[in-house]
Design a protein around this motif. Structure first.
Motif, PDB file in Angstrom:
ATOM      1  N   ALA A  83       0.944  -1.357   0.062  1.00  0.00           N
ATOM      2  CA  ALA A  83       0.002  -0.005   0.013  1.00  0.00           C
ATOM      3  C   ALA A  83       0.984   1.130   0.068  1.00  0.00           C
ATOM      4  O   ALA A  83       1.940   1.384   0.708  1.00  0.00           O
ATOM      5  CB  ALA A  83      -0.915   0.027   1.082  1.00  0.00           C
ATOM      6  N   ILE A  84       0.355   2.303  -0.797  1.00  0.00           N
ATOM      7  CA  ILE A  84       1.206   3.395  -0.986  1.00  0.00           C
ATOM      8  C   ILE A  84       0.777   4.434   0.240  1.00  0.00           C
ATOM      9  O   ILE A  84      -0.452   4.657   0.158  1.00  0.00           O
ATOM     10  CB  ILE A  84       1.326   4.201  -2.348  1.00  0.00           C
ATOM     11  N   ASP A  85       1.508   4.948   1.015  1.00  0.00           N
ATOM     12  CA  ASP A  85       1.139   5.811   2.155  1.00  0.00           C
ATOM     13  C   ASP A  85       1.776   7.329   1.862  1.00  0.00           C
ATOM     14  O   ASP A  85       2.780   7.468   2.185  1.00  0.00           O
ATOM     15  CB  ASP A  85       1.778   5.378   3.456  1.00  0.00           C
ATOM     16  N   GLY A  86       0.739   7.908   0.950  1.00  0.00           N
ATOM     17  CA  GLY A  86       1.082   9.142   0.386  1.00  0.00           C
ATOM     18  C   GLY A  86       1.076   9.086  -0.986  1.00  0.00           C
ATOM     19  O   GLY A  86       0.200   8.616  -1.531  1.00  0.00           O
ATOM     20  N   ASP A  87       1.688  10.137  -1.664  1.00  0.00           N
ATOM     21  CA  ASP A  87       1.373  10.295  -3.166  1.00  0.00           C
ATOM     22  C   ASP A  87       2.122   9.173  -3.970  1.00  0.00           C
ATOM     23  O   ASP A  87       3.175   8.747  -3.625  1.00  0.00           O
ATOM     24  CB  ASP A  87       2.071  11.632  -3.637  1.00  0.00           C
ATOM     25  N   GLY A  88       1.494   8.949  -5.251  1.00  0.00           N
ATOM     26  CA  GLY A  88       2.268   8.151  -6.102  1.00  0.00           C
ATOM     27  C   GLY A  88       1.372   7.047  -6.498  1.00  0.00           C
ATOM     28  O   GLY A  88       0.351   6.645  -6.033  1.00  0.00           O
ATOM     29  N   PHE A  89       2.049   6.386  -7.643  1.00  0.00           N
ATOM     30  CA  PHE A  89       1.274   5.374  -8.461  1.00  0.00           C
ATOM     31  C   PHE A  89       2.309   4.142  -8.389  1.00  0.00           C
ATOM     32  O   PHE A  89       3.506   4.373  -8.778  1.00  0.00           O
ATOM     33  CB  PHE A  89       0.475   5.718  -9.627  1.00  0.00           C
ATOM     34  N   PHE A  90       1.744   2.742  -8.464  1.00  0.00           N
ATOM     35  CA  PHE A  90       2.677   1.770  -8.900  1.00  0.00           C
ATOM     36  C   PHE A  90       2.661   1.788 -10.407  1.00  0.00           C
ATOM     37  O   PHE A  90       1.764   1.976 -11.023  1.00  0.00           O
ATOM     38  CB  PHE A  90       1.875   0.347  -8.604  1.00  0.00           C
ATOM     39  N   VAL A  91       3.730   1.463 -11.068  1.00  0.00           N
ATOM     40  CA  VAL A  91       4.067   1.303 -12.539  1.00  0.00           C
ATOM     41  C   VAL A  91       3.672   0.026 -12.943  1.00  0.00           C
ATOM     42  O   VAL A  91       4.457  -0.734 -12.455  1.00  0.00           O
ATOM     43  CB  VAL A  91       5.259   2.014 -12.822  1.00  0.00           C
ATOM     44  N   LEU A  92       2.923  -0.226 -13.768  1.00  0.00           N
ATOM     45  CA  LEU A  92       2.491  -1.505 -14.354  1.00  0.00           C
ATOM     46  C   LEU A  92       2.679  -1.727 -15.988  1.00  0.00           C
ATOM     47  O   LEU A  92       2.666  -0.478 -16.630  1.00  0.00           O
ATOM     48  CB  LEU A  92       1.135  -2.058 -14.146  1.00  0.00           C
ATOM     49  N   SER A  93       3.595  -2.608 -16.367  1.00  0.00           N
ATOM     50  CA  SER A  93       3.473  -2.797 -17.911  1.00  0.00           C
ATOM     51  C   SER A  93       2.632  -3.914 -18.321  1.00  0.00           C
ATOM     52  O   SER A  93       2.642  -4.958 -18.045  1.00  0.00           O
ATOM     53  CB  SER A  93       4.998  -3.333 -18.096  1.00  0.00           C
ATOM     54  N   ASN A  94       1.658  -3.590 -19.349  1.00  0.00           N
ATOM     55  CA  ASN A  94       0.970  -4.463 -19.662  1.00  0.00           C
ATOM     56  C   ASN A  94       1.412  -4.903 -21.194  1.00  0.00           C
ATOM     57  O   ASN A  94       0.813  -4.054 -22.180  1.00  0.00           O
ATOM     58  CB  ASN A  94      -0.547  -3.905 -19.917  1.00  0.00           C
ATOM     59  N   ASN A  95       2.162  -5.705 -21.365  1.00  0.00           N
ATOM     60  CA  ASN A  95       2.823  -6.101 -22.809  1.00  0.00           C
ATOM     61  C   ASN A  95       3.279  -4.911 -23.428  1.00  0.00           C
ATOM     62  O   ASN A  95       3.238  -4.551 -24.652  1.00  0.00           O
ATOM     63  CB  ASN A  95       1.713  -6.750 -23.750  1.00  0.00           C
ATOM     64  N   GLY A  96       3.853  -3.771 -22.899  1.00  0.00           N
ATOM     65  CA  GLY A  96       4.624  -2.559 -23.284  1.00  0.00           C
ATOM     66  C   GLY A  96       3.828  -1.494 -23.038  1.00  0.00           C
ATOM     67  O   GLY A  96       4.393  -0.169 -22.977  1.00  0.00           O
TER      68      GLY A  96
END
Length: 639
Positions: A83-96
Motif C-alpha cells: 500500500a502506498i502511504d502518500g502520493d504516487g502510483f505503482f507502475v505496471l507494464s501491460n505487454n509494453g
C-alpha cells in the motif's frame, strides 16, 4: 423552454446517480478512488443580449472528477501486498503499455515476475548478485533459485581484553626416573610406592613393581590429575652384527637382509634394515642411523626383544655356541612432570623410581591450545570455504609481559583445531599463527602485528573434511606466492582478513562485543519482506537476507488529468503531464506499507446521502417537465 430545462436536469441527475452508484459498487475495491459529478448552468443569451433578463437554459455535466485522497490501509497475509502511504502510483507494464495503479495486490508468476491480478508486470529497480540496486527501471523479477554459497573473505572481531589480568605462568616440576629392573645391579629395587599430594591435601598412592613395563607405569601415572609421564625404550645394535645375508627378529617379526648383489656391504645392510623396520607393522618402533649405529626406539616404552637368527629361525651362534645377539631391553619412564599443585615422594627415595629428590622447575607461558592454563581467553566462530562448508575458527588471547612500556596481547588462530600460519617458503607445513595486538595507554588498539589498520591475513588454510582430507574447495595462497591484502575480487583462494581495529583493552571483564563475517552456506528461499522504501528482501534458510529489487513509483503534476482504463488503473494523458519516476520515500513520493493494501476511499455513508439527494433532484426535475407539459396542454385546449 421549461421542458428542455427539466430534461437537462433529468440527464444531470441521472449522471449523478450513475457516479454515486459506481462509488457505492466499488466501496470495497482495493485502490479505487471515488468520483464526483461536477455541474454547470446553461444560458442561451448571446454576446449582445441583455444579461439582466437572461433566463437559464438548464444544467450540464462539466466533469466527473476523481478524488485521489488517501484510502485506509489494512493488513493482509500476503507478503507482496503493498500500500502506498502518500502520493504516487505503482507502475505496471501491460505487454509494453504502461499503466498506473494504487492497487498493490501483487504476486509472483511462474517466471518469477512480480505481477498484479491481470498479469501486468510491476516495474522497479533490479538488484545485482551482491544486492546492490541499479538505477535502471524494468520488470521486477524475483530470483527463486537457491542462494549460492559465499566464502569468508573478511572477519571482523571486536572484543575487550581485561587489562587487569596478569601474565599466565605455568610451573613445570620435572623428575628423572629410574627403571624398576631387578636385573640392574645399580638399581636393584623391585618395588616402589609414589605418594602424590595436592594443594587441597588430597593424596594418591601408586605402587609399582619390577614386573611392569615402563609403558604400564606411564599409563598409570597419566591417569592422575596434574601428572604427566612418558616412557621410552632405546637400544643401539652393534653395526658389526648387521651384515648382508643376516636375519634379525625384533618383537617377534623377522627381517632377512639379502646378500649380494642386492646388498653389497655392511653400510647397505644397515640402511636396508632401517627402512624395513620403519615400513613394518611395528608402528611403535622407529629405527634411526645414529653415527653409523642403528638405534631402535619404542615410543611407548614397551620392553624390546631383539635377536639375530639363522635361516631356520634359531638363535645365531658364534664359534663357542653362544648367541650372537639375544637381548630383552627394559623400557624406562624417561620423564615425570607435575604441575604446581602437586608434590611427590618415593617410599625408596632415590633408590626407587625417583632418581632425584628435588625436581627441576621451569616457568613458562608458552601457548598450548590443548592446555587452558596457557591462554587467558578463547572464542570460536564459524567461517565458510568456497563450497559453503562451515569451519570453526578459534581465537586464543594470551597476555604478554609489558616490555618497553608497551601493553601487548598475543592472538593465536586455529581453524578446525589446526595451525594456519604462513610458512617461510612457498611450500611447507602450516606454522603457528601468532599475531601481536599492541594497545595505547587509553585502551584503544595501536596496531596488529605492526599494521595500524588492525588487519591480519590468514594465508595458509587448507579447508578439510571430517576425515582430515582436503575437501576440494579453494586452497591457500601463501604470501610468498602473492597472497596479500586486500583480498582479490572475485577471490581465488581460502585467504581471508581478520579485522581487529575495534578491539579494546579496558579494565573490565573479557567480552566478545561483536563478531561478523561475510561468508555463508547455500540457502533456499524461505520468505520475502518489503521495506518502507519498497525494497524487496529475500530471506533464506541459511539465515541470510538479500536485496532482490525495489518497487518504482510515479507521480504526476496533475493526477486529476489521468484517464481511468478499468481494473483500477489509469493511463497518462496530455492533461496529466508526464510521469516522474522514483523510489518510494524519495521526493514527494509516499512510503510503502508491506503486507497491506489501500482500501477504497469511498465514504459509504456519504454516498448513501448523495444517493438521496440525487433521487430528490431527479424527482424535482421530472416535476418541472410534468408542470410544463400541463401548461402546454392548457394552451392547446384553448378554443
Amino acid at each position: 423552454m421549461a421542458f428542455n430545462i427539466g430534461l437537462s436536469g433529468l440527464r444531470a441527475s441521472q449522471v449523478d446517480l450513475d457516479v454515486t452508484g459506481n462509488n457505492i459498487a466499488n466501496a470495497s475495491t482495493v485502490g479505487f478512488k471515488g468520483s464526483k459529478a461536477q455541474f454547470g448552468d446553461l444560458y442561451s443569451s448571446g454576446f449582445l443580449s441583455s444579461g439582466k433578463m437572461s433566463v437559464g437554459s438548464g444544467v450540464k455535466v462539466q466533469d466527473i472528477k476523481q478524488s485521489f485522497a488517501q484510502g485506509s490501509i489494512s493488513g493482509t497475509q500476503n507478503g507482496l501486498d503493498m500500500a502506498i502511504d502518500g502520493d504516487g502510483f505503482f507502475v505496471l507494464s501491460n505487454n509494453g503499455q504502461v499503466q498506473y495503479s494504487r492497487a498493490g495486490q501483487f504476486s509472483i508468476d511462474k517466471d518469477g515476475f512480480v505481477v498484479n491480478s491481470q498479469s501486468m508486470k510491476v516495474q522497479g529497480y533490479q538488484a545485482d548478485g551482491d544486492g546492490n540496486l541499479s538505477g535502471v527501471r524494468g520488470d521486477l523479477q524475483i530470483d527463486t533459485d537457491n542462494l549460492a554459497p559465499r566464502r569468508t573473505t573478511r572477519f571482523d572481531s571486536e572484543v575487550n581484553l581485561d587489562s587487569r589480568e596478569s601474565v599466565l605462568e605455568v610451573i613445570r616440576q620435572s623428575y628423572e626416573v629410574n627403571a624398576l629392573d631387578p636385573s640392574d645391579a645399580t638399581n636393584p629395587a623391585e618395588e616402589d610406592t609414589l605418594t602424590f599430594t595436592y594443594d587441597d591435601n588430597r593424596t594418591s598412592e601408586l605402587t609399582f613393581n619390577g614386573d611392569q613395563q615402563a609403558r604400564e607405569i606411564a599409563e598409570q601415572l597419566n591417569e592422575l590429575p596434574g601428572v604427566t609421564a612418558s616412557a621410552r625404550t632405546t637400544y643401539d645394535i652393534d653395526p658389526a652384527l648387521i651384515q648382508p645375508d643376516t636375519n634379525f627378529r625384533i618383537q617377534g617379526t623377522d627381517f632377512s637382509i639379502p646378500g649380494a648383489p642386492d646388498v653389497a656391504d655392511a653400510g647397505e645392510a644397515l640402511s636396508w634394515l632401517q627402512d624395513a623396520i620403519n615400513a613394518s607393522p611395528l608402528n611403535t618402533i622407529n629405527a634411526t642411523n645414529q653415527g653409523g649405529q642403528l638405534r631402535l626406539i619404542d615410543s611407548r616404552g614397551n620392553d624390546l626383544d631383539i635377536s639375530r637368527v639363522d635361516d631356520d629361525g634359531n638363535l645365531d651362534q658364534d664359534g663357542s655356541g653362544a648367541a650372537i645377539l639375544d637381548e630383552s631391553v627394559r623400557g624406562q619412564v624417561n620423564e615425570l612432570v607435575l604441575d604446581r599443585t602437586v608434590t611427590v615422594s618415593s617410599a625408596n627415595g632415590t633408590d626407587g623410581l625417583l632418581a632425584t629428590a628435588d625436581p627441576s622447575v621451569t616457568r613458562t607461558n608458552t601457548f598450548n591450545p590443548e592446555d587452558q592454563r596457557t591462554y587467558n581467553h578463547a572464542t570460536s566462530s564459524t567461517i565458510y570455504d568456497s563450497l559453503g562448508n562451515p569451519h570453526t575458527m578459534t581465537q586464543y588471547f594470551v597476555k604478554e609481559p609489558v616490555t618497553g612500556g608497551e601493553s601487548v596481547w598475543a592472538m593465536y588462530i586455529q581453524i578446525d583445531g589446526e595451525d594456519v600460519g604462513d610458512p617461510p617458503f612457498t611450500t611447507g607445513e602450516p606454522t603457528r599463527a601468532r599475531y601481536e595486538l599492541e594497545f595505547n595507554s587509553d585502551g584503544s588498539i595501536a596496531s596488529v602485528d605492526g599494521d595500524p589498520d588492525g588487519q591480519v591475513l590468514i594465508s595458509n588454510w587448507t579447508p578439510k573434511d571430517q576425515s582430515g582430507q582436503p575437501n576440494g574447495s579453494d586452497g591457500p595462497l601463501p604470501i610468498a606466492n602473492g597472497g596479500q591484502l586486500p583480498i582479490a575480487d572475485p577471490p581465488v583462494s581460502s585467504n581471508f582478513a581478520i579485522n581487529m581495529n575495534e578491539t579494546t583493552q579496558y579494565g573490565s571483564s573479557f567480552g566478545v562485543v561483536d563478531q561478523r563475517q561475510n561468508g555463508y552456506t547455500t540457502g533456499r528461499l524461505s520468505g520475502l519482506d518489503v521495506s518502507g522504501e519498497g525494497v524487496i528482501f529475500a530471506r533464506y534458510s541459511n539465515g541470510q537476507s538479500q536485496n532482490l529489487g525495489q518497487v518504482s513509483l510515479a507521480t504526476f503534476a496533475n493526477a486529476d488529468g489521468l484517464s481511468p482504463v478499468g481494473d483500477t488503473n489509469w493511463v497518462e494523458t496530455f492533461e496529466s503531464g508526464q510521469p516522474i519516476f522514483g523510489a518510494p520515500s524519495t521526493g514527494t513520493l509516499g512510503s510503502i506499507s508491506a503486507s497491506s493494501v489501500e482500501e477504497s476511499n469511498v465514504d459509504l455513508s456519504q454516498e448513501l446521502v448523495n444517493l438521496i439527494i440525487a433521487q430528490r433532484n431527479y424527482q424535482a426535475n421530472a416535476k418541472t417537465i410534468e408542470t410544463s407539459d400541463a401548461v402546454t396542454q392548457t394552451i392547446i385546449n384553448l378554443r
